[in-house]
Design a protein around this motif. Structure first.
Motif, PDB file in Angstrom:
ATOM      1  N   ILE A 159       0.988  -1.124   0.032  1.00 38.69           N
ATOM      2  CA  ILE A 159       0.029  -0.223   0.100  1.00 38.69           C
ATOM      3  C   ILE A 159       0.790   1.382  -0.008  1.00 38.69           C
ATOM      4  O   ILE A 159       0.505   2.311  -0.509  1.00 38.69           O
ATOM      5  N   GLU A 160       1.869   1.105   0.676  1.00 42.13           N
ATOM      6  CA  GLU A 160       2.884   2.354   0.899  1.00 42.13           C
ATOM      7  C   GLU A 160       3.146   2.756  -0.659  1.00 42.13           C
ATOM      8  O   GLU A 160       3.295   3.979  -0.889  1.00 42.13           O
ATOM      9  N   LYS A 161       3.530   1.772  -1.455  1.00 35.91           N
ATOM     10  CA  LYS A 161       3.846   2.167  -3.098  1.00 35.91           C
ATOM     11  C   LYS A 161       2.744   2.956  -3.703  1.00 35.91           C
ATOM     12  O   LYS A 161       2.935   3.653  -4.578  1.00 35.91           O
ATOM     13  N   SER A 162       1.584   2.903  -3.205  1.00 39.77           N
ATOM     14  CA  SER A 162       0.273   3.478  -3.869  1.00 39.77           C
ATOM     15  C   SER A 162       0.419   4.884  -3.488  1.00 39.77           C
ATOM     16  O   SER A 162      -0.431   5.802  -4.095  1.00 39.77           O
ATOM     17  N   GLY A 163       1.054   5.443  -2.254  1.00 41.87           N
ATOM     18  CA  GLY A 163       1.064   6.822  -1.737  1.00 41.87           C
ATOM     19  C   GLY A 163       0.183   7.031  -0.766  1.00 41.87           C
ATOM     20  O   GLY A 163       0.017   8.314  -0.513  1.00 41.87           O
ATOM     21  N   PHE A 164      -0.614   5.978  -0.201  1.00 40.53           N
ATOM     22  CA  PHE A 164      -1.722   6.272   0.559  1.00 40.53           C
ATOM     23  C   PHE A 164      -1.108   6.227   2.218  1.00 40.53           C
ATOM     24  O   PHE A 164      -1.927   6.690   3.055  1.00 40.53           O
ATOM     25  N   LEU A 165      -0.294   5.375   2.336  1.00 38.01           N
ATOM     26  CA  LEU A 165       0.352   5.027   3.876  1.00 38.01           C
ATOM     27  C   LEU A 165       1.659   5.181   3.380  1.00 38.01           C
ATOM     28  O   LEU A 165       2.425   5.027   2.494  1.00 38.01           O
TER      29      LEU A 165
END
Length: 241
Positions: free
Chosen positions: A199-205
């Motif tokens: 999820i971190e790669k998506s930019g949200f966390l």
């Protein structure tokens, strides 16, 4: 076409076969304001009952969104804003939202796709919101990952502590968003770390970095991108329901 007529049209059990065999139904779909020609092409190629069900949900929500927005704006303003649907940007975003919808079983993602897309017509945006990036980022998330970011966001949103001296790690430990995710979704910590890293790669966390001697990593927090996206979604008429 009334909302009831539209719902009846897209709620057929086997929409693609009925659609391709009935020129009258096809003609009606082509008359749907704004996206008729795009829907025309998509429905004809769906092909499975699961994709049909997802497309049905998307179309119903998209149509209802436009009707609510139309009722909230005067005719001149609504028609002016609809000019955006004639752009290349809209075409790309709509097709991305459709592709994301028919590939996912996540009800949350389908609803968010509709809200992000139709908000462009009604929400004032001077550059603080990035709806196109939100659509593309959500497309990369699995149904479980979408649930994770919802839980994380709600944990932080409901936090009423105003201690400005608290750092990200202290706040994360107090809020215990990870523990709430594990409890609600019934997954262990190692699997959750795997999901949070994706999820971190998506930019949200984002993972929290700290120099405390007893901190071994693995703590995550929401970031401004998620806050802005959820703020943007909260402006949709569905958020009042």
């Amino acid at each position: 076409m009334s909302e009831k007529e539209f719902e009846d049209l897209v709620s057929e059990e086997n929409l693609p076969s009925i659609y391709s065999d009935d020129d009258l139904i096809r003609s009606i779909v082509e008359l749907i304001p704004i996206v008729g020609p795009i829907i025309d092409g998509v429905i004809a190629r769906i092909g499975t009952k699961y994709k049909e069900k997802r497309m049905h949900m998307f179309l119903i929500l998209f149509y209802k969104s436009l009707k609510i927005i139309e009722n909230r704006l005067d005719e001149k303003e609504f028609n002016e804003k609809l000019k955006w649907t004639e752009t290349e940007e809209f075409h790309d975003m709509f097709n991305s939202a459709i592709d994301s919808t028919i590939k996912t079983r996540s009800r949350e993602k389908i609803i968010m796709n509709v809200m992000i897309l139709t908000n462009i017509i009604s929400v004032k945006n001077n550059g603080e919101f990035r709806p196109e990036e939100y659509i593309y980022s959500l497309e990369s998330l699995s149904p479980l990952e979408v649930k994770v970011i919802y839980i994380f966001y709600n944990c932080y949103k409901k936090d009423n502590n105003l201690d400005n001296e608290e750092n990200d790690l202290q706040k994360s430990n107090r809020i215990n968003a990870k523990e709430k995710v594990m409890e609600e979704l019934h997954i262990d910590e190692q699997d959750l770390i795997f999901l949070l890293t994706r999820i971190e790669k998506s930019g949200f966390l984002k993972e929290i970095t700290a120099t405390m001697f007893d901190y071994e990593g693995g703590a995550f927090t929401i970031n401004e991108s998620l806050n802005r996206m959820m703020n943007y979604i909260s402006k949709h008429p569905f958020s009042d329901l």
